[in-house]
Design an enzyme around this catalytic site. Structure first.
Site, PDB file in Angstrom:
ATOM      1  N   ASP A   1       0.277   3.992   0.799  1.00 42.12           N
ATOM      2  CA  ASP A   1       1.554   3.532   0.247  1.00 42.12           C
ATOM      3  C   ASP A   1       1.390   3.178  -1.238  1.00 42.12           C
ATOM      4  OD1 ASP A   1       0.154   1.183   0.526  1.00 42.12           O
ATOM      5  OD2 ASP A   1       1.752   0.080   1.535  1.00 42.12           O
ATOM      6  N   SER A   2       0.162   3.304  -1.751  1.00 40.07           N
ATOM      7  CA  SER A   2      -0.052   3.202  -3.209  1.00 40.07           C
ATOM      8  C   SER A   2       0.736   4.297  -3.928  1.00 40.07           C
ATOM      9  CB  SER A   2      -1.547   3.317  -3.546  1.00 40.07           C
ATOM     10  OG  SER A   2      -2.127   4.434  -2.908  1.00 40.07           O
TER      11      SER A   2
ATOM     12  N   ASP B   1      -0.324   5.927   6.030  1.00 41.21           N
ATOM     13  CA  ASP B   1      -0.245   4.483   5.783  1.00 41.21           C
ATOM     14  C   ASP B   1       1.142   3.985   6.162  1.00 41.21           C
ATOM     15  OD1 ASP B   1      -1.490   2.215   4.943  1.00 41.21           O
ATOM     16  OD2 ASP B   1      -1.311   2.627   2.794  1.00 41.21           O
TER      17      ASP B   1
ATOM     18  N   LYS C   1      -2.722   3.674   9.380  1.00 41.43           N
ATOM     19  CA  LYS C   1      -3.331   2.428   8.897  1.00 41.43           C
ATOM     20  C   LYS C   1      -2.213   1.423   8.684  1.00 41.43           C
ATOM     21  CE  LYS C   1      -4.789   1.937   4.411  1.00 41.43           C
ATOM     22  NZ  LYS C   1      -3.930   0.811   3.971  1.00 41.43           N
TER      23      LYS C   1
ATOM     24  N   GLU D   1      -1.532  -2.944   7.470  1.00 44.07           N
ATOM     25  CA  GLU D   1      -2.126  -4.128   6.843  1.00 44.07           C
ATOM     26  C   GLU D   1      -1.933  -5.372   7.717  1.00 44.07           C
ATOM     27  OE1 GLU D   1      -0.684  -4.643   2.847  1.00 44.07           O
ATOM     28  OE2 GLU D   1      -1.205  -2.590   2.282  1.00 44.07           O
TER      29      GLU D   1
ATOM     30  N   GLU E   1     -10.462  -4.805   1.903  1.00 41.37           N
ATOM     31  CA  GLU E   1     -10.149  -4.655   0.478  1.00 41.37           C
ATOM     32  C   GLU E   1     -10.293  -5.982  -0.263  1.00 41.37           C
ATOM     33  OE1 GLU E   1      -6.333  -2.867  -0.513  1.00 41.37           O
ATOM     34  OE2 GLU E   1      -6.627  -3.304  -2.651  1.00 41.37           O
TER      35      GLU E   1
HETATM   36  O1  KIV Z   1      -2.345   2.609  -0.130  1.00 40.16           O
HETATM   37  C1  KIV Z   1      -3.510   2.675  -0.527  1.00 40.16           C
HETATM   38  O2  KIV Z   1      -3.853   3.444  -1.424  1.00 40.16           O
HETATM   39  C2  KIV Z   1      -4.489   1.782   0.067  1.00 40.16           C
HETATM   40  C3  KIV Z   1      -5.743   1.583  -0.706  1.00 40.16           C
HETATM   41  C4  KIV Z   1      -6.186   0.191  -0.669  1.00 40.16           C
HETATM   42  C5  KIV Z   1      -6.830   2.476  -0.288  1.00 40.16           C
HETATM   43  O3  KIV Z   1      -4.273   1.255   1.118  1.00 40.16           O
END
Ligand code: KIV
Length: 288
Positions: free
Chosen positions: A46-47, A85, A115, A117, A184
């Site tokens: 999600d970056s 993500d 993934k 958080e 992280e």
């Molecule tokens: O979204 C992202 O790029 C991440 C990084 C911390 C790897 O989760």
């Protein structure tokens, strides 16, 4: 061509001590470069909110944006393990909603894992997604989606109290059924405890060397941002200056007339006399 990895391969790599390397990618081209280079995994992070869309953070990223970018990455890297993500809001309102969105990643974008958080607070969500048969990667420590609550993008676990919280999160995601965890922005000592404790692969970004592998954000790894580089990132290329120089050269050559040159032009097929006649006809039509 290397065979696409599975979660079992990633566990074997942990067992043999071979580090797994992943990078983020959001489009077909960079995904293809990563696959060609032999990257073990690609994260469609999600970056993208910052790298692709120019937002200040990851909060505005939506499910539809993530699905579209995962599909593009899958087309560019058909033989690489891809992690989708889950964006902010896609697993926070209810467990049912979270499972529904995780299934969208699997069905619509052909990812190998998702993934998300958080630790203790999202253990019920991880459990439900894992029970649906989807591989879940946890993400703990500095979690950008909660940067407002953390008071900014700040390293976590720097005091014993805070470190205890990060370690409890690691245990919670493992016990909930996550098959790997990304740590992280924590001191190396904290990640060492997690790495030595958990039986699942423990990957790091800004968490030191004691991990089962490392991930970098593509914009950091390739030097795409000139304004900012996180402390933990290493630039392996300087795309920003390569691209800026190339654009400046294109502008210069076009303005002076040296581009396009003969090798960039198509030739006519047929009689050039016919083209001359055609030209005269058009000239007469528009000038006369
Ligand atoms: O979204 C992202 O790029 C991440 C990084 C911390 C790897 O989760």
């Amino acid at each position: 061509m290397a065979q696409k990895k599975t979660i079992l391969d990633l566990c074997k790599m942990k067992a043999t001590g071979e580090k797994a390397v992943w990078v983020t990618a959001y489009d077909c081209c960079f995904a293809a470069y990563a696959e060609k280079a032999g990257m073990d995994m690609i994260l469609v992070g999600d970056s993208m909110g910052m790298v692709v869309y120019g937002y200040q953070g990851t909060i505005p990223v939506t499910m539809d944006m993530c699905i579209n970018h995962c599909q593009a990455v899958r087309r560019g890297a058909p033989n690489t393990y891809i992690i989708g993500d889950m964006p902010f809001g896609s697993y926070h309102e209810s467990v049912g909603d979270a499972v529904h969105n995780a299934i969208r990643f699997a069905k619509e974008a052909d990812v190998d894992a998702i993934k998300l958080e958080g630790g203790v607070a999202v253990a019920d969500v991880i459990k439900a997604i894992a029970q649906a048969g989807i591989v879940v990667f946890g993400h703990i420590g500095l979690t950008p989606q909660s940067s407002a609550a953390m008071g900014g993008f700040r390293a976590q676990g720097r005091t014993a109290d805070s470190a205890r919280g990060v370690i409890e999160d690691a245990i919670a995601v493992y016990e909930a059924g996550a098959r790997a965890v990304l740590v992280e922005g924590v001191p190396e000592e904290v990640c060492t405890i997690i790495h030595k404790t958990l039986p699942i692969p423990v990957y790091g970004i800004g968490a030191g060397s004691d991990t089962d592998g490392q991930v970098l954000v593509v914009g950091d790894a390739l030097g795409m941002f000139e304004a900012f580089k996180p402390k933990f990132a290493k630039r392996y290329a300087d795309i920003a200056s390569v691209a800026t120089k190339a654009f400046a050269q294109f502008i210069k050559e076009t303005k002076e007339g040296s581009f396009p040159a003969s090798e960039h032009k198509y030739s006519i097929s047929g009689d050039s006399a016919e083209f001359k006649t055609l030209f005269k006809e058009m000239e007469a039509k528009f000038k006369g």
